[in-house]
Design an enzyme around this catalytic site. Structure first.
Site, PDB file in Angstrom:
ATOM      1  N   CYS A 113     -14.225  42.395  -0.326  1.00 36.27           N
ATOM      2  CA  CYS A 113     -13.995  41.853  -1.682  1.00 36.27           C
ATOM      3  C   CYS A 113     -14.111  40.329  -1.734  1.00 36.27           C
ATOM      4  O   CYS A 113     -14.235  39.753  -2.813  1.00 36.27           O
ATOM      5  CB  CYS A 113     -12.627  42.283  -2.195  1.00 36.27           C
ATOM      6  N   HIS A 254      -9.608  37.956  -7.990  1.00 36.44           N
ATOM      7  CA  HIS A 254     -10.191  39.258  -7.665  1.00 36.44           C
ATOM      8  C   HIS A 254      -9.477  40.327  -8.481  1.00 36.44           C
ATOM      9  O   HIS A 254      -8.253  40.348  -8.568  1.00 36.44           O
ATOM     10  CB  HIS A 254     -10.025  39.509  -6.160  1.00 36.44           C
ATOM     11  N   ASN A 284     -11.615  47.834  -9.564  1.00 34.60           N
ATOM     12  CA  ASN A 284     -11.939  46.945  -8.450  1.00 34.60           C
ATOM     13  C   ASN A 284     -13.398  47.166  -8.039  1.00 34.60           C
ATOM     14  O   ASN A 284     -13.738  48.227  -7.519  1.00 34.60           O
ATOM     15  CB  ASN A 284     -10.986  47.240  -7.285  1.00 34.60           C
TER      16      ASN A 284
HETATM   17  O1  UT7 Z   1      -9.626  44.938  -3.076  1.00 34.41           O
HETATM   18  C1  UT7 Z   1      -9.016  44.879  -1.821  1.00 34.41           C
HETATM   19  C2  UT7 Z   1      -7.585  44.843  -1.893  1.00 34.41           C
HETATM   20  N1  UT7 Z   1      -7.005  46.089  -2.359  1.00 34.41           N
HETATM   21  C3  UT7 Z   1      -5.911  46.010  -3.051  1.00 34.41           C
HETATM   22  O2  UT7 Z   1      -5.505  44.934  -3.363  1.00 34.41           O
HETATM   23  C4  UT7 Z   1      -5.145  47.275  -3.376  1.00 34.41           C
HETATM   24  C5  UT7 Z   1      -3.701  47.031  -3.065  1.00 34.41           C
HETATM   25  N2  UT7 Z   1      -2.811  48.157  -3.322  1.00 34.41           N
HETATM   26  C6  UT7 Z   1      -2.502  48.609  -4.561  1.00 34.41           C
HETATM   27  O3  UT7 Z   1      -3.090  48.200  -5.542  1.00 34.41           O
HETATM   28  C7  UT7 Z   1      -1.368  49.582  -4.683  1.00 34.41           C
HETATM   29  O4  UT7 Z   1      -0.695  49.644  -3.447  1.00 34.41           O
HETATM   30  C8  UT7 Z   1      -1.765  51.018  -5.122  1.00 34.41           C
HETATM   31  C9  UT7 Z   1      -2.170  51.008  -6.579  1.00 34.41           C
HETATM   32  C10 UT7 Z   1      -2.900  51.538  -4.264  1.00 34.41           C
HETATM   33  C11 UT7 Z   1      -0.578  51.955  -4.996  1.00 34.41           C
HETATM   34  O5  UT7 Z   1       0.523  51.457  -5.752  1.00 34.41           O
HETATM   35  P1  UT7 Z   1       1.969  51.306  -5.089  1.00 34.41           P
HETATM   36  O6  UT7 Z   1       2.868  50.863  -6.149  1.00 34.41           O
HETATM   37  O7  UT7 Z   1       1.836  50.426  -3.876  1.00 34.41           O
HETATM   38  O8  UT7 Z   1       2.322  52.794  -4.694  1.00 34.41           O
HETATM   39  P2  UT7 Z   1       2.655  53.419  -3.248  1.00 34.41           P
HETATM   40  O9  UT7 Z   1       1.430  53.448  -2.397  1.00 34.41           O
HETATM   41  O10 UT7 Z   1       3.867  52.764  -2.701  1.00 34.41           O
HETATM   42  O11 UT7 Z   1       3.012  54.900  -3.656  1.00 34.41           O
HETATM   43  C12 UT7 Z   1       4.138  55.201  -4.492  1.00 34.41           C
HETATM   44  C13 UT7 Z   1       4.088  56.684  -4.822  1.00 34.41           C
HETATM   45  C14 UT7 Z   1       3.881  57.588  -3.603  1.00 34.41           C
HETATM   46  O12 UT7 Z   1       4.616  58.769  -3.799  1.00 34.41           O
HETATM   47  P3  UT7 Z   1       6.054  58.978  -3.091  1.00 34.41           P
HETATM   48  O13 UT7 Z   1       5.794  58.874  -1.621  1.00 34.41           O
HETATM   49  O14 UT7 Z   1       6.911  57.866  -3.624  1.00 34.41           O
HETATM   50  O15 UT7 Z   1       6.463  60.330  -3.556  1.00 34.41           O
HETATM   51  C15 UT7 Z   1       2.409  57.915  -3.650  1.00 34.41           C
HETATM   52  O16 UT7 Z   1       2.101  59.142  -3.042  1.00 34.41           O
HETATM   53  O17 UT7 Z   1       2.979  56.951  -5.690  1.00 34.41           O
HETATM   54  C16 UT7 Z   1       2.206  58.008  -5.152  1.00 34.41           C
HETATM   55  N3  UT7 Z   1       0.808  57.815  -5.551  1.00 34.41           N
HETATM   56  C17 UT7 Z   1       0.308  58.285  -6.694  1.00 34.41           C
HETATM   57  N4  UT7 Z   1       0.863  59.006  -7.694  1.00 34.41           N
HETATM   58  C18 UT7 Z   1       0.071  59.312  -8.740  1.00 34.41           C
HETATM   59  C19 UT7 Z   1      -0.169  57.123  -4.879  1.00 34.41           C
HETATM   60  N5  UT7 Z   1      -1.308  57.150  -5.599  1.00 34.41           N
HETATM   61  C20 UT7 Z   1      -1.027  57.872  -6.719  1.00 34.41           C
HETATM   62  C21 UT7 Z   1      -1.805  58.242  -7.843  1.00 34.41           C
HETATM   63  N6  UT7 Z   1      -1.200  58.959  -8.827  1.00 34.41           N
HETATM   64  N7  UT7 Z   1      -3.098  57.888  -7.968  1.00 34.41           N
END
Ligand code: UT7
Length: 330
Positions: A113, A254, A284
């Site tokens: 990115c 970004h 993204n």
């Molecule tokens: O471009 C390069 C850089 N990339 C980035 O900057 C991406 C960085 N990361 C993010 O944007 C975020 O971490 C995400 C959007 C990918 C995820 O958001 P988060 O607030 O960090 O969620 P998490 O990974 O901590 O997951 C929280 C919960 C989990 O469930 P449990 O374990 O709490 O039951 C995940 O399984 O959300 C769940 N989850 C979802 N639920 C519904 C993860 N993805 C999804 C989804 N829909 N798509």
């Protein structure tokens, strides 16, 4: 002689993949995606379109807006993590051919990115040293080709698109690329990775069965490092150039996740009105994200000649980069 960003262009494919569409593909919801990322929809290229097609269309716009003839271009660099072909030829070579430009130096870079801002630092050096005079930079991604549409943690984030810029020379400091900082820490390689189909795990039935050809991400860990790094990067580049955040006209980060952008913006006390946001409609788009956002601001009449843009990006590697750029176009 200074390097100057003379023009910008972008292209997105017409097909929209909405959050409602994703609800039918994986266990997710429009509400979750919007709340956690700010994304409502993203674009997906057709089966016939490859990364070079997207990049060529963006480049044609940037070239037309620059007022230069394509024959004047003496270097083409493309940043992409979804090249037309895994090893060779480079996507930059294919874009050159599609533009009808031959006998030109052309190559790809791999900085995920951060690719576009990495390329800016190279272009600045080439122009200021006098080695090159008119450079075409292309950030292009058919990232849907490496996204796993069974993985809800990644497939909701990414979209296809391309952005391009012409970098030339100027003697006017008020239209110049002021500074570029770029860095990396490969200790985080596993946090954001396409593990398979490279030399480490060559393409085989096994790598494909294990879906190792797709992007894997430790989302929450990436999120935390991204917020910290993007914030520090801005503080660093402003300080080393003796500038205050209030002197910046447009903050162009970004477009990975609205929450990341907003956290960085808040820490820096940067007004939302000066922050360019495209994440809601494009998601993204990796190396295309920054030039697409510059183009969006340009096409909506926000950016004018001499305006100071602050670019800030973070991605796989980890790589990160920031730039202070005075817009040199019309
Ligand atoms: O471009 C390069 C850089 N990339 C980035 O900057 C991406 C960085 N990361 C993010 O944007 C975020 O971490 C995400 C959007 C990918 C995820 O958001 P988060 O607030 O960090 O969620 P998490 O990974 O901590 O997951 C929280 C919960 C989990 O469930 P449990 O374990 O709490 O039951 C995940 O399984 O959300 C769940 N989850 C979802 N639920 C519904 C993860 N993805 C999804 C989804 N829909 N798509």
């Amino acid at each position: 002689m200074y390097a100057s960003l003379k023009s910008i262009g972008a292209y997105v494919p017409s097909r929209i993949l909405s959050n409602a569409d994703l609800e039918k593909m994986v266990d997710t919801s429009d509400e979750w995606i919007e709340k956690r990322t700010g994304i409502k929809e993203r674009r997906i290229a057709s089966a016939e379109e490859s990364t070079s097609d997207l990049g060529t269309k963006a480049a044609e716009i940037a070239i037309a807006r620059s007022g230069i003839a394509k024959e004047e271009i003496d270097l083409i660099i493309c940043a992409t993590l979804s090249p037309d072909h895994l090893c060779m030829p480079s996507t930059a070579c294919i874009i050159a051919a599609k533009l009808g430009i031959t006998n030109v130096m052309a190559y790809d870079i791999s900085a995920a990115c951060s690719g576009f801002v990495y390329m800016l630092s190279m272009a600045k050096a080439y122009i200021e040293s006098g080695m090159k005079k008119k450079i075409l930079l292309v950030g292009a991604e058919k990232i849907s080709s490496v996204v796993d549409y069974t993985d809800r943690g990644t497939c909701i984030l990414f979209g296809d698109g391309a952005g391009a810029a012409i970098i030339g020379a100027t003697d006017n400091k008020n239209e110049a690329i002021v500074d570029v900082h770029a860095s990396a820490d490969g200790n985080y390689a596993d946090y954001l990775i396409t593990p398979g189909c490279g030399s480490k795990y060559p393409c085989s039935q096994e790598t494909l069965d294990e879906r190792l050809n797709f992007i894997k991400m430790k989302g929450n860990d990436v999120y935390k490092v991204a917020v910290k790094t993007l914030t520090n990067d801005v503080v660093d580049i402003l300080q080393s150039n003796g500038l205050e955040a209030s002197q910046v006209d447009h903050f162009i980060p970004h477009q990975a996740n609205f929450r990341i952008i907003d956290a960085v913006r808040e820490k820096l006390n940067f007004p939302i009105e000066k922050t360019v946001l495209t994440v809601e409609k494009y998601g993204n788009t990796s190396a295309a994200s920054i030039p697409m956002a510059i183009n969006d601001a340009y096409e909506t009449g926000r950016i004018h000649k001499g305006d100071l843009m602050l670019l800030d990006t973070f991605g796989g590697g980890f790589t990160w980069a920031s730039a202070l750029v005075r817009f040199g176009g019309n």
